[in-house]
Design a protein around this motif. Structure first.
Motif, PDB file in Angstrom:
ATOM      1  N   THR A 201      54.036  47.990  24.788  1.00 40.35           N
ATOM      2  CA  THR A 201      52.574  47.896  24.961  1.00 40.35           C
ATOM      3  C   THR A 201      52.143  46.447  25.092  1.00 40.35           C
ATOM      4  N   LEU A 202      52.728  45.585  24.229  1.00 35.51           N
ATOM      5  CA  LEU A 202      52.387  44.168  24.282  1.00 35.51           C
ATOM      6  C   LEU A 202      52.753  43.575  25.644  1.00 35.51           C
ATOM      7  N   ILE A 203      53.936  43.947  26.129  1.00 34.19           N
ATOM      8  CA  ILE A 203      54.377  43.439  27.448  1.00 34.19           C
ATOM      9  C   ILE A 203      53.404  43.898  28.539  1.00 34.19           C
ATOM     10  N   SER A 204      52.966  45.159  28.467  1.00 35.25           N
ATOM     11  CA  SER A 204      52.077  45.705  29.501  1.00 35.25           C
ATOM     12  C   SER A 204      50.687  45.099  29.427  1.00 35.25           C
ATOM     13  N   VAL A 205      50.204  44.901  28.186  1.00 36.66           N
ATOM     14  CA  VAL A 205      48.850  44.382  28.018  1.00 36.66           C
ATOM     15  C   VAL A 205      48.739  42.943  28.498  1.00 36.66           C
ATOM     16  N   LEU A 206      49.857  42.210  28.479  1.00 39.28           N
ATOM     17  CA  LEU A 206      49.824  40.833  28.981  1.00 39.28           C
ATOM     18  C   LEU A 206      49.435  40.770  30.462  1.00 39.28           C
ATOM     19  N   ILE A 207      49.595  41.896  31.132  1.00 37.75           N
ATOM     20  CA  ILE A 207      49.217  41.943  32.554  1.00 37.75           C
ATOM     21  C   ILE A 207      47.703  41.876  32.721  1.00 37.75           C
ATOM     22  N   LEU A 208      46.963  42.435  31.748  1.00 36.88           N
ATOM     23  CA  LEU A 208      45.508  42.549  31.883  1.00 36.88           C
ATOM     24  C   LEU A 208      44.803  41.216  32.102  1.00 36.88           C
ATOM     25  N   PRO A 209      45.103  40.156  31.297  1.00 37.60           N
ATOM     26  CA  PRO A 209      44.410  38.883  31.549  1.00 37.60           C
ATOM     27  C   PRO A 209      44.617  38.364  32.969  1.00 37.60           C
ATOM     28  N   ILE A 210      45.855  38.546  33.482  1.00 35.46           N
ATOM     29  CA  ILE A 210      46.117  38.119  34.869  1.00 35.46           C
ATOM     30  C   ILE A 210      45.241  38.924  35.830  1.00 35.46           C
ATOM     31  N   SER A 211      45.166  40.245  35.603  1.00 32.37           N
ATOM     32  CA  SER A 211      44.356  41.105  36.470  1.00 32.37           C
ATOM     33  C   SER A 211      42.884  40.712  36.418  1.00 32.37           C
ATOM     34  N   ILE A 212      42.389  40.464  35.200  1.00 33.07           N
ATOM     35  CA  ILE A 212      40.972  40.129  35.035  1.00 33.07           C
ATOM     36  C   ILE A 212      40.640  38.792  35.692  1.00 33.07           C
ATOM     37  N   MET A 213      41.523  37.805  35.555  1.00 32.68           N
ATOM     38  CA  MET A 213      41.291  36.493  36.169  1.00 32.68           C
ATOM     39  C   MET A 213      41.224  36.613  37.691  1.00 32.68           C
ATOM     40  N   LEU A 214      42.173  37.356  38.246  1.00 34.35           N
ATOM     41  CA  LEU A 214      42.157  37.548  39.699  1.00 34.35           C
ATOM     42  C   LEU A 214      40.914  38.316  40.134  1.00 34.35           C
ATOM     43  N   MET A 215      40.543  39.307  39.333  1.00 34.00           N
ATOM     44  CA  MET A 215      39.369  40.122  39.652  1.00 34.00           C
ATOM     45  C   MET A 215      38.091  39.272  39.648  1.00 34.00           C
ATOM     46  N   MET A 216      37.922  38.428  38.642  1.00 36.72           N
ATOM     47  CA  MET A 216      36.736  37.575  38.553  1.00 36.72           C
ATOM     48  C   MET A 216      36.672  36.585  39.707  1.00 36.72           C
ATOM     49  N   PHE A 217      37.828  36.093  40.132  1.00 33.54           N
ATOM     50  CA  PHE A 217      37.871  35.167  41.267  1.00 33.54           C
ATOM     51  C   PHE A 217      37.353  35.847  42.532  1.00 33.54           C
ATOM     52  N   VAL A 218      37.824  37.079  42.761  1.00 35.88           N
ATOM     53  CA  VAL A 218      37.406  37.810  43.958  1.00 35.88           C
ATOM     54  C   VAL A 218      35.922  38.158  43.889  1.00 35.88           C
ATOM     55  N   MET A 284      40.999  43.366  46.439  1.00 35.42           N
ATOM     56  CA  MET A 284      41.164  43.802  45.062  1.00 35.42           C
ATOM     57  C   MET A 284      42.363  44.721  44.887  1.00 35.42           C
ATOM     58  N   GLN A 285      42.474  45.730  45.753  1.00 40.12           N
ATOM     59  CA  GLN A 285      43.531  46.715  45.564  1.00 40.12           C
ATOM     60  C   GLN A 285      44.933  46.134  45.744  1.00 40.12           C
ATOM     61  N   PRO A 286      45.215  45.395  46.829  1.00 35.79           N
ATOM     62  CA  PRO A 286      46.584  44.839  46.938  1.00 35.79           C
ATOM     63  C   PRO A 286      46.933  43.870  45.814  1.00 35.79           C
ATOM     64  N   ILE A 287      45.961  43.086  45.356  1.00 36.64           N
ATOM     65  CA  ILE A 287      46.238  42.165  44.239  1.00 36.64           C
ATOM     66  C   ILE A 287      46.595  42.952  42.983  1.00 36.64           C
ATOM     67  N   MET A 288      45.804  43.985  42.693  1.00 36.92           N
ATOM     68  CA  MET A 288      46.066  44.779  41.506  1.00 36.92           C
ATOM     69  C   MET A 288      47.367  45.569  41.628  1.00 36.92           C
ATOM     70  N   MET A 289      47.708  46.012  42.838  1.00 38.62           N
ATOM     71  CA  MET A 289      48.997  46.699  43.035  1.00 38.62           C
ATOM     72  C   MET A 289      50.161  45.764  42.761  1.00 38.62           C
ATOM     73  N   PHE A 290      50.026  44.511  43.207  1.00 37.09           N
ATOM     74  CA  PHE A 290      51.089  43.527  42.970  1.00 37.09           C
ATOM     75  C   PHE A 290      51.274  43.286  41.472  1.00 37.09           C
ATOM     76  N   VAL A 291      50.161  43.111  40.765  1.00 37.81           N
ATOM     77  CA  VAL A 291      50.230  42.905  39.318  1.00 37.81           C
ATOM     78  C   VAL A 291      50.795  44.147  38.636  1.00 37.81           C
ATOM     79  N   GLY A 292      50.387  45.330  39.120  1.00 36.90           N
ATOM     80  CA  GLY A 292      50.906  46.565  38.542  1.00 36.90           C
ATOM     81  C   GLY A 292      52.393  46.720  38.732  1.00 36.90           C
ATOM     82  N   ASN A 293      52.900  46.322  39.896  1.00 33.83           N
ATOM     83  CA  ASN A 293      54.347  46.399  40.139  1.00 33.83           C
ATOM     84  C   ASN A 293      55.123  45.476  39.213  1.00 33.83           C
ATOM     85  N   LEU A 294      54.533  44.325  38.907  1.00 33.33           N
ATOM     86  CA  LEU A 294      55.159  43.442  37.918  1.00 33.33           C
ATOM     87  C   LEU A 294      55.264  44.160  36.571  1.00 33.33           C
TER      88      LEU A 294
END
Length: 614
Positions: A201-218, A284-294
């Motif tokens: 869970t900790l490993i997965s949740v670390l993805i969220l800050p990256i997703s949120i930062m990219l989302m706010m930029f867009v 938004m979608q391709p960026i989030m897909m890339f982060v999700g694949n990580l």
């Protein structure tokens, strides 16, 4: 009818009238938080229904979130049965797996049912909000000052009623439920992931800050373009409405290329803003897909290590991978909802701007009654300008006795039509006063004051409907016999009877199935039917032939007997019998008297009159 230079001043009162003029590119919403706050306060009437929507949305999410872990047990049972069969210690327990699958099916059915109910309720709320807003905008328009409409295109105003409210409604319908579902999904998924493996869970949740930062930029990049896109949709509507309304004039003056170029420039700006906003939204979608694949890669590696150690089971890995997908998906949805809310806020802001525009003062405390109005009108040193810095009526004074016929003449731009607008309180004077029967017209309620006046303008206004309905608009409770009598008095009965359907003939939307002169006769019949104490005739016979004009003039003479009437005319031969002729020039009265008196003075009026025959 209206003097050109005054019209230009009038339009500059709040800016250029043409809705597709240049504007600041990339303008952001003026107050995003404030607009969203107003919108949610606006739907406060439906708080209980929104709470029910939230409960059902959360319920749907809970049922949906529980299923992956339950399915994981089926996968574990299947893998253990296969291993037992290989080792000879037993087989696959299909009964147990079947029960798990049936239980999951029930959970998914419940999730769909809850989702359907919340969608049904939310759609009803949205449509009620849109209905209420359209009704309030429609009522608001009736209370708006004339200056608002004379400084904007009709298309721009209509765009706020149609496109902006539709955009706001669609955004509201989807954003609230999507936001509730996405947030509850994220919380539910994290809880279920913790029950499987805190480390993963900790490993997965670390993805969220990256997703949120990219989302706010867009979002930051796309936000400003949504406002401009919504703004230029209104400009496009305004231009199209003007072009189609004046299509004959454009053809006559060979302005097709100019109109096409102007439309292209506006459309190009709309295209660029729409392209940029959709492009950034589409990232938004391709960026989030890339982060999700990580995230999938990290879960696969850590899950395999934990399974080898016996910390978790194979079904838990399958469930966890599904949860990782379910974790990134609502983050994408939140990003999409944020973009949708940008559009919704931009549209709602434009609607609220209209609803918050300054209104005409309709009600006066202790107003003067209009009962028994005789029609005595006095102008006392009236000063007025559409723009307060540009006074065009400098010092207008005149006294009109009840029942007198007053003609207002003068060159184009002298202020003739402006005086009529002041009399009807379409605008208020900047100085001086206008008195009706000795009372300042500001002491009357506007609606009651306007009931005193009957108007016939050069620019006719008829609507899609029968001829009978158009004439009856002057007095809605009039009988058919009274309508026909008014038409006869206006010398319109003969041509109406010759039309297919007679009084029941329906005028089309553009009112092109009768001539301009016939339109004028119908508006005169409408004024006769209204039977108001004071009449205003602004070039009322300018669109009819000479013979018809003489007949109408005789009817008008009979109509004006016993009534105060103001006649604006360029053909001075039509006002020779007026009791008083006010000669205006540059916003002032330079001569007044009857026809014979003014001709004897051999001044400005005499020059105007003689110029007709030179």
């Amino acid at each position: 009818m209206a003097e050109q230079n005054q019209t230009n001043n009038q339009r500059s009162f709040k800016g250029p009238r043409r809705g597709h003029g240049p504007m600041m590119g990339g303008e952001k919403a003026k107050d995003f938080k404030g607009t969203i706050g107003k919108l949610f306060r606006y739907i406060g009437k439906y708080k209980a229904a929104v709470v029910v929507v939230a409960i059902f949305a959360i319920g749907s999410t809970v049922f949906n979130v529980v299923c992956p872990k339950v399915l994981g047990k089926a996968t574990t049972a299947l893998s253990e049965g296969i291993m037992n069969k290989i080792t000879g210690n037993g087989g696959i327990d299909f009964t147990y797996i079947g029960k798990i699958l049936l239980f999951c099916l029930g959970l998914y059915v419940l999730s769909v049912a809850f989702s359907f109910v919340q969608g049904f309720i939310m759609t009803g709320i949205t449509q009620k909000v849109c209905y209420r807003m359209r009704r309030e905008v429609s009522e608001k328009i009736n209370r708006m000052p004339m200056s608002y409409f004379e400084s904007r295109t009709y298309g721009e105003v209509l765009s706020r009623i149609t496109n902006d409210i539709d955009t706001m409604g669609n955004g509201l319908n989807q954003s609230i439920t999507q936001l509730i579902t996405s947030v509850s999904t994220v919380i539910g998924v994290i809880v279920m992931m913790l029950t499987i493996s805190p480390l993963m869970t900790l490993i997965s949740v670390l993805i969220l800050p990256i997703s949120i930062m990219l989302m706010m930029f867009v979002i930051k990049k796309s936000q400003r373009f949504f406002k401009q896109q919504q703004e230029y949709v209104g400009h496009i509507n305004g231009q199209v409405e003007e072009v189609y309304g004046g299509h004959n004039v454009i053809k006559a003056f060979n302005k097709e290329n100019d109109v096409r170029r102007e439309f292209h420039e506006t459309n190009e700006t709309l295209y660029k803003s729409a392209w940029k906003s959709q492009f950034f939204s589409g990232l938004m979608q391709p960026i989030m897909m890339f982060v999700g694949n990580l995230g999938y890669v990290a879960v696969a590696i850590s899950g395999a290590a934990l399974a080898i150690r016996g910390t978790i089971q194979i079904g838990d890995i399958q469930a966890f991978i599904q949860y990782v997908k379910n974790l990134t998906q609502p983050v994408q949805q939140v990003a999409q909802v944020t973009n949708m809310m940008q559009q919704m806020a931009a549209a709602a802001e434009r609607v609220f701007e209209l609803l918050e525009e300054k209104e005409e003062e309709q009600i006066v405390e202790n107003p003067v009654s209009t009962e028994g109005i005789k029609g005595e009108v006095t102008f006392e040193h009236v000063k007025f300008g559409y723009n307060p810095d540009q006074i065009i009526i400098k010092d207008f004074s005149a006294h009109v006795k009840p029942g007198q016929q007053v003609a207002i003449v003068g060159p184009t731009g002298a202020g003739k039509t402006t005086m009529v607008k002041l009399l009807m309180r379409f605008y208020d004077v900047n100085g001086g006063a206008i008195l009706l029967d000795g009372h300042n017209i500001k002491d009357f309620n506007r609606r009651e004051l306007r009931d005193v006046f009957g108007m016939v303008l050069q620019d006719t206004w008829l609507f899609k409907g029968t001829i009978m309905e158009n004439i009856r608009y002057g007095r809605l409770d009039a009988t058919d016999e009274e309508v026909i009598a008014a038409a006869k008095a206006a010398h319109a009965h003969r041509f109406i009877s010759a039309l297919p359907g007679g009084y029941n003939m329906e005028l089309n939307e553009e009112i092109t199935n009768i001539s301009q002169g016939q339109k004028q006769l119908l508006t005169i019949a409408r004024a006769i039917l209204a039977d108001n104490p004071v009449l205003i005739l602004d070039e009322a016979t300018s669109s009819v032939d000479t013979r018809t004009e003489h007949r109408i003039q005789r009817a008008m003479d009979n109509l004006m007997k016993g009534r105060t009437s103001f006649v604006i005319a360029h053909r001075l031969s039509t006002i020779k019998n007026a009791d008083i002729i006010l000669v205006m020039k540059d916003g002032d009265i330079i001569e007044q008297g009857n026809h014979d008196e003014l001709m004897a003075q051999n001044g400005f009026y005499a020059d105007l009159y003689n110029s007709q025959w030179s």
